[in-house]
Design a protein around this motif. Sequence first.
Motif, PDB file in Angstrom:
ATOM      1  N   LEU A 100       0.788  -1.064   0.218  1.00 38.50           N
ATOM      2  CA  LEU A 100       0.030   0.002   0.077  1.00 38.50           C
ATOM      3  C   LEU A 100       0.865   1.184   0.037  1.00 38.50           C
ATOM      4  O   LEU A 100       0.540   2.117  -0.715  1.00 38.50           O
ATOM      5  CB  LEU A 100      -1.081  -0.044   1.191  1.00 38.50           C
ATOM      6  CG  LEU A 100      -2.263  -0.713   1.125  1.00 38.50           C
ATOM      7  CD1 LEU A 100      -2.901  -0.726   2.424  1.00 38.50           C
ATOM      8  CD2 LEU A 100      -3.012  -0.132   0.130  1.00 38.50           C
ATOM      9  N   VAL A 101       1.844   1.281   1.008  1.00 40.01           N
ATOM     10  CA  VAL A 101       2.911   2.398   0.847  1.00 40.01           C
ATOM     11  C   VAL A 101       3.468   2.746  -0.504  1.00 40.01           C
ATOM     12  O   VAL A 101       3.391   3.874  -1.130  1.00 40.01           O
ATOM     13  CB  VAL A 101       3.771   1.952   1.861  1.00 40.01           C
ATOM     14  CG1 VAL A 101       4.867   3.253   1.809  1.00 40.01           C
ATOM     15  CG2 VAL A 101       3.146   2.241   3.214  1.00 40.01           C
ATOM     16  N   VAL A 151       0.882   4.329  -2.739  1.00 40.68           N
ATOM     17  CA  VAL A 151       0.731   5.628  -2.692  1.00 40.68           C
ATOM     18  C   VAL A 151       2.015   6.233  -3.096  1.00 40.68           C
ATOM     19  O   VAL A 151       1.710   7.476  -3.765  1.00 40.68           O
ATOM     20  CB  VAL A 151       0.637   5.962  -0.980  1.00 40.68           C
ATOM     21  CG1 VAL A 151       0.724   7.357  -0.729  1.00 40.68           C
ATOM     22  CG2 VAL A 151      -0.819   5.366  -0.700  1.00 40.68           C
ATOM     23  N   VAL A 152       3.430   5.956  -2.827  1.00 31.56           N
ATOM     24  CA  VAL A 152       4.270   6.703  -3.251  1.00 31.56           C
ATOM     25  C   VAL A 152       4.463   6.942  -4.821  1.00 31.56           C
ATOM     26  O   VAL A 152       4.708   7.926  -5.389  1.00 31.56           O
ATOM     27  CB  VAL A 152       5.750   6.061  -2.629  1.00 31.56           C
ATOM     28  CG1 VAL A 152       6.831   6.749  -3.320  1.00 31.56           C
ATOM     29  CG2 VAL A 152       5.748   6.251  -1.059  1.00 31.56           C
ATOM     30  N   ALA A 153       4.079   5.894  -5.381  1.00 29.07           N
ATOM     31  CA  ALA A 153       4.318   5.833  -6.803  1.00 29.07           C
ATOM     32  C   ALA A 153       2.943   6.347  -7.490  1.00 29.07           C
ATOM     33  O   ALA A 153       2.840   6.378  -8.729  1.00 29.07           O
ATOM     34  CB  ALA A 153       4.712   4.282  -7.276  1.00 29.07           C
ATOM     35  N   ASP A 154       1.985   6.615  -6.915  1.00 31.45           N
ATOM     36  CA  ASP A 154       0.711   7.249  -7.425  1.00 31.45           C
ATOM     37  C   ASP A 154      -0.051   6.050  -8.437  1.00 31.45           C
ATOM     38  O   ASP A 154      -0.460   6.530  -9.314  1.00 31.45           O
ATOM     39  CB  ASP A 154       1.019   8.344  -8.390  1.00 31.45           C
ATOM     40  CG  ASP A 154       0.462   9.691  -7.901  1.00 31.45           C
ATOM     41  OD1 ASP A 154      -0.476   9.652  -7.095  1.00 31.45           O
ATOM     42  OD2 ASP A 154       1.011  10.846  -8.287  1.00 31.45           O
ATOM     43  N   ASN A 214      -3.221  10.663   7.364  1.00 28.88           N
ATOM     44  CA  ASN A 214      -2.384  11.684   7.344  1.00 28.88           C
ATOM     45  C   ASN A 214      -1.502  12.015   6.154  1.00 28.88           C
ATOM     46  O   ASN A 214      -1.206  12.894   5.859  1.00 28.88           O
ATOM     47  CB  ASN A 214      -1.132  11.597   8.671  1.00 28.88           C
ATOM     48  CG  ASN A 214      -0.245  12.649   8.941  1.00 28.88           C
ATOM     49  OD1 ASN A 214       0.543  12.810   8.456  1.00 28.88           O
ATOM     50  ND2 ASN A 214      -1.099  13.579   9.850  1.00 28.88           N
ATOM     51  N   MET A 215      -1.321  11.153   5.337  1.00 27.21           N
ATOM     52  CA  MET A 215      -0.669  10.993   4.059  1.00 27.21           C
ATOM     53  C   MET A 215      -1.472  11.790   3.011  1.00 27.21           C
ATOM     54  O   MET A 215      -0.872  12.480   2.011  1.00 27.21           O
ATOM     55  CB  MET A 215      -0.202   9.839   3.566  1.00 27.21           C
ATOM     56  CG  MET A 215       1.157   9.264   4.096  1.00 27.21           C
ATOM     57  SD  MET A 215       1.673   7.878   2.829  1.00 27.21           S
ATOM     58  CE  MET A 215       0.756   6.470   3.748  1.00 27.21           C
ATOM     59  N   GLY A 216      -2.661  12.166   3.471  1.00 24.79           N
ATOM     60  CA  GLY A 216      -3.676  12.958   2.668  1.00 24.79           C
ATOM     61  C   GLY A 216      -4.095  12.224   1.427  1.00 24.79           C
ATOM     62  O   GLY A 216      -4.320  12.913   0.218  1.00 24.79           O
ATOM     63  N   VAL A 217      -4.393  10.899   1.336  1.00 22.50           N
ATOM     64  CA  VAL A 217      -4.552  10.139   0.317  1.00 22.50           C
ATOM     65  C   VAL A 217      -5.847   9.780   0.224  1.00 22.50           C
ATOM     66  O   VAL A 217      -6.414   9.048  -0.767  1.00 22.50           O
ATOM     67  CB  VAL A 217      -3.624   8.927  -0.128  1.00 22.50           C
ATOM     68  CG1 VAL A 217      -2.128   9.572  -0.547  1.00 22.50           C
ATOM     69  CG2 VAL A 217      -3.356   7.961   0.935  1.00 22.50           C
ATOM     70  N   LEU A 218      -6.913   9.782   1.213  1.00 20.78           N
ATOM     71  CA  LEU A 218      -7.756   9.063   1.367  1.00 20.78           C
ATOM     72  C   LEU A 218      -8.930  10.044   1.178  1.00 20.78           C
ATOM     73  O   LEU A 218      -8.851  11.325   1.533  1.00 20.78           O
ATOM     74  CB  LEU A 218      -8.265   8.312   2.928  1.00 20.78           C
ATOM     75  CG  LEU A 218      -7.113   7.419   3.336  1.00 20.78           C
ATOM     76  CD1 LEU A 218      -7.557   6.931   4.602  1.00 20.78           C
ATOM     77  CD2 LEU A 218      -6.800   6.518   2.267  1.00 20.78           C
ATOM     78  N   GLU A 219     -10.182   9.766   0.377  1.00 25.97           N
ATOM     79  CA  GLU A 219     -11.138  10.574   0.191  1.00 25.97           C
ATOM     80  C   GLU A 219     -12.149  10.491   1.329  1.00 25.97           C
ATOM     81  O   GLU A 219     -12.472   9.610   1.901  1.00 25.97           O
ATOM     82  CB  GLU A 219     -11.743   9.939  -0.986  1.00 25.97           C
ATOM     83  CG  GLU A 219     -13.050  10.831  -1.320  1.00 25.97           C
ATOM     84  CD  GLU A 219     -12.709  12.075  -2.255  1.00 25.97           C
ATOM     85  OE1 GLU A 219     -11.850  12.166  -2.561  1.00 25.97           O
ATOM     86  OE2 GLU A 219     -13.648  12.632  -2.513  1.00 25.97           O
ATOM     87  N   PRO A 220     -12.468  11.561   1.693  1.00 27.08           N
ATOM     88  CA  PRO A 220     -13.507  11.929   2.955  1.00 27.08           C
ATOM     89  C   PRO A 220     -14.810  11.423   2.364  1.00 27.08           C
ATOM     90  O   PRO A 220     -15.349  11.787   1.170  1.00 27.08           O
ATOM     91  CB  PRO A 220     -13.436  13.496   3.426  1.00 27.08           C
ATOM     92  CG  PRO A 220     -12.632  14.195   2.318  1.00 27.08           C
ATOM     93  CD  PRO A 220     -11.870  13.161   1.399  1.00 27.08           C
ATOM     94  N   TYR A 223       5.477  10.214   5.577  1.00 24.52           N
ATOM     95  CA  TYR A 223       4.644  11.362   5.135  1.00 24.52           C
ATOM     96  C   TYR A 223       5.803  12.016   4.151  1.00 24.52           C
ATOM     97  O   TYR A 223       5.444  12.654   3.371  1.00 24.52           O
ATOM     98  CB  TYR A 223       4.346  12.310   6.159  1.00 24.52           C
ATOM     99  CG  TYR A 223       3.499  11.176   7.000  1.00 24.52           C
ATOM    100  CD1 TYR A 223       2.324  10.308   6.928  1.00 24.52           C
ATOM    101  CD2 TYR A 223       4.001  11.080   8.524  1.00 24.52           C
ATOM    102  CE1 TYR A 223       1.807   9.762   7.861  1.00 24.52           C
ATOM    103  CE2 TYR A 223       3.555  10.046   9.225  1.00 24.52           C
ATOM    104  CZ  TYR A 223       2.489   9.536   8.699  1.00 24.52           C
ATOM    105  OH  TYR A 223       1.894   8.550   9.937  1.00 24.52           O
ATOM    106  N   GLY A 224       7.213  11.819   4.576  1.00 24.80           N
ATOM    107  CA  GLY A 224       8.009  12.530   3.639  1.00 24.80           C
ATOM    108  C   GLY A 224       8.304  11.716   2.260  1.00 24.80           C
ATOM    109  O   GLY A 224       8.425  12.488   1.241  1.00 24.80           O
ATOM    110  N   LEU A 225       7.976  10.562   2.495  1.00 28.09           N
ATOM    111  CA  LEU A 225       8.253   9.638   1.212  1.00 28.09           C
ATOM    112  C   LEU A 225       7.042  10.120   0.145  1.00 28.09           C
ATOM    113  O   LEU A 225       7.361  10.217  -1.023  1.00 28.09           O
ATOM    114  CB  LEU A 225       8.003   8.359   1.916  1.00 28.09           C
ATOM    115  CG  LEU A 225       8.483   7.174   0.787  1.00 28.09           C
ATOM    116  CD1 LEU A 225      10.065   7.559   0.754  1.00 28.09           C
ATOM    117  CD2 LEU A 225       8.160   5.856   1.569  1.00 28.09           C
ATOM    118  N   ASN A 226       5.780  10.377   0.763  1.00 29.84           N
ATOM    119  CA  ASN A 226       4.762  10.820  -0.150  1.00 29.84           C
ATOM    120  C   ASN A 226       4.776  12.347  -0.649  1.00 29.84           C
ATOM    121  O   ASN A 226       4.436  12.756  -1.862  1.00 29.84           O
ATOM    122  CB  ASN A 226       3.452  10.421   0.380  1.00 29.84           C
ATOM    123  CG  ASN A 226       2.346  10.559  -0.411  1.00 29.84           C
ATOM    124  OD1 ASN A 226       2.470  10.562  -1.650  1.00 29.84           O
ATOM    125  ND2 ASN A 226       1.028  10.661   0.074  1.00 29.84           N
TER     126      ASN A 226
END
Lengths: 278, 745
Positions: free
Chosen positions: B69-70, B73-76, B94-100, B491-494
């Motif tokens: 999963l990580v 996310v990192v590779a979009d 916190n990575m900001g990748v989830l849709e509310p 978080y920095g990774l993303n």
Amino acid sequence: MNSVNRVGPAQKIAFYAFLFVSVTLTLFPFIWMLSTSVKGSDEIFTRTPTVIPRHWTWQHYRDLFSALDMARHLFNSVVYAVGTTVFSVLFNAMSGYAFAKLRFPGREKLFTLLLVTMMVPGQVTMMPVFMILKHLHLLNTYTGLILPGTAAVFAIFMLRQFMMEIPEEILEAARVDGCSEAMIFFKIMLPLCRPIIATLVIFTFIGSWNEFLWPLIIMLREDRYTLPVALANLNGQYFTDWGLLMAGAVIVVIPAIAVFLMAQKHYIQGIAAGSVKE
Amino acid sequence: MSLVAALTLPPEASAAPSETAAKPSSIVVWAMGMEGTLMRRMASRFEAENPGIKVVVQAIPWDAAHEKLVTAVVADITPDVTQMGTTWMPEFQNMGVLEPLDAYAVGAPDVAPDRFFSGALTPTLFGGRRYGVPWYVDTRVVYYRKDLAAAAGYPVFPKTWEKFHSLCVELVRRNSRPGQPTFAFTLPINDWQFLLMFLWQNGGEILPAGPDGDVFGPGALEGTLSYLKSFFDDNLSPREANRNNSSINLLNLFESGYLPIFVSGPTLLSELQHYKPQLAGKWATAALPASKASVSFVGGSDLVVFKNSRRKPEAWRFIRFLSRPENQVLWYGISKDLPAVKAAWNDPVLASDPLLAPFKTHLENAKSPPPILAWEEVAEVLSRVMEEVMYGRTPVDQARARYTAQIRRILAKPAAKQSATFRFLATTGLFVLPLLFLVYYFLGGPKAKATGKYQPVAFWFLLPSLSVLSVFLFLPVIATFIASLTNLNLYGLNDLSRVAYVGIENYARLFRDPVFLVSLRNTMLFATLGVPLNIALSLCMALALNREFLRWKAFFRIAYFIPVITTMVAVAMIWRWLYNPVYGLFNIALAKFGIGPRDWLTNPRLALPSLVLMALWKGFGYNTIIFFAALQSIPKSLYESVAIDGAGVWQQFRYVTLPMLRRTMFFVVIMTTIGYLQFFAEPYIMTAGGPLYATMSVVLWMYLQGFKFYNLGYASAMSYVLFSIIFMLTLFQRKMHDRFEGAAG
């Protein structure tokens, strides 16, 4: 210390006894794995495990083949392992030859640099390698899967050490006869290196054949999964069907054994010795 | 339903009619392990109901689901929907990748918050917004041997802590036989889930006021630890880590009555029915005993939609489909995962099963860990100090102070800011360093040309492997070095703008990290024990294989190599059984000589040698093959000539074999040393570094820091320290080798 020494029958018996004891120890988990894959689930967890199943069943294998597209995953595994092995043996042998027998500026320095990088644990470089492949648009491709594994410092090192043992006179003789370095490499060096190349084929093939994390991360679609990755999907988070798991493990290990048996034939005593004598 | 479906019809569909008319829009869904395979059945039902949508389900193995999963996310390259463990929610949110999902849930009463168990709903909420929908829940209950408890005078499972303890005492008293250790309750010695469950039962809380408040509420902690400790002190529980508590031990010991009580999730229902059908009727489930309240732990999985998804409405429809009570019941039938929707429990399939009743009871009041970012790291500390207390290394009354200090340190990570200078240096560094090397290399070139003969053809021989190495090894190695000077984390990774330069802070922290120092010591021990043993054994075996009179050579070669190829899962299972304190082969063998049983893996002094033995068994075949290949190249004529001079077997070995093997030996010594200094697989699978960090190795600690806690900057620094140690050792070995070579030549 072979034909030149006489070995008495008592020594031979003791020797074989020792070998058979050690072989039993090394084969035990393997045999247990085979036996688990053909026994019923109720017989797997008994306090004193049975080596010969009371009831034989092929059910675990049937389940395995119905749960997974085995042909597809087998194909992916073969592409990955064979591709990595072929290119890595060729590339690394070329480098090994350069480091062992060719003269070029900074040879020792460059080799030391290679040795140094070997000490960085592989877990650390996985993430950067993944990012680089992403930028090269090689994710989810066989090229991206195979390419990073086609050069390995340990293999270069191993080949170099072996090639250094090969006497310079053989090469000089060939050079005098007008052979190019490429011809020397393919016609003389590679045949002389048969035992070490066989070893390397075994290591590289089995290494990539059993690899789990790398193919999982590179391949984005399930139909590109290799066998170990697909098999890992049969596990629940907590629940494990051991019969199924062991049937899968047996299927994974058989090609590895086949490759070993094919490669080990090249450990023929005296090939190198015969040509060195001249 | 049809009205609601019409309302939520995908807006994209109307925007691009030509595309959707031609082919159904398809969504990609990721699910873990067996659930991924089984989810296809739900997907095909959904497709039958929604002809315009196609669902592509990808199964991701549990073993590496988080890594997968990580990296996605990192590779979009995220899917539309994924299953996500409840404890992973804070990180990905916190990575900001989830849709509310609040906007989608409007007008959808079947997914209203009050439809779910509150313990399952809480992990999906952040700042009052919903970022996921609970899919299934997983809560812990007691499994016990009804027959044995009844015989001990407890026809009903005890409801209080005191009675539970008395039951355990009674069970051990009745079942004990001379010379056989007998226990009552499987209590993992280092499992934070158990600590939390008992803490909650005792009225305690962890981080009750969020990450900035006290670590524990008042009281409760000390009483909980003393109560748990009494199970070990009174010999009611074996000192086993949760890792060793594999089902093979658990189920056998449960059947034989040596361990008649354990606490686990719903999967054990299936396992017991699958592997131990003969036990049916002899066991039951029960709610956990209470000190102040009967509270359990709740986990499970949520379904989330990624922000990058281009088919959010379709994705949402699939999630809603899975949340309908009848589909939750259907999913229970397929997978045995417990429904997260309350209404599903009214279905007769679930309501009528007495084994499920305790799960229902606990779901009403079960709690989950607080949703904080560094949870994995806090959990590690919870488990570690728990183990120290249980072993008596840390007194109960000092545990609070120890916990508070360590957890504070984790939560109080300074937020360093990224400077433009660092950004510039880091990016240029990646490209300038290799360039500098090339310049240095080619400036050194002419000198070498003058001294030796230069063969330009060498360039072509080196080209393929050096280009691969430059891209996939040198560049990552430099990147790792730069990372070791930063606070790089998940978080920095993303989002690289969250990465900041911290100087040598990571390196300085290493030498204050007691676990790292212990792991360094253990790693040195692994190497000093393992390397000589491995080389001696493999050389012996290679010499044996090389005997000319030996028959079935191929058989022996493969037999010694089999441990190398056999999958670690099978190997670990067998070795756990060999090392089992109750019925393991080693202890049975020791008993034959009148020696008492040993705790091979749970005694802090014995665990490391036990792993060295296992690694030796697993690894010696590797070097055997290398030595064997090298022995093949020694000319027979050499042996003949020294034999004529009257040299015996030993002298032949000393004066022919050993010198001829010196280059191979150099290679093998270096490779084996590096291998043992990077010791990882055995402690990872067998002991997880325990007990009391006795088997924690540097690479395992680095792996935990890097891939479990995602302190990638710190992990990189660790790898560089290990790297320098290996480097110095190799340099030393090389010097020794050169001296030896010089003396020989």
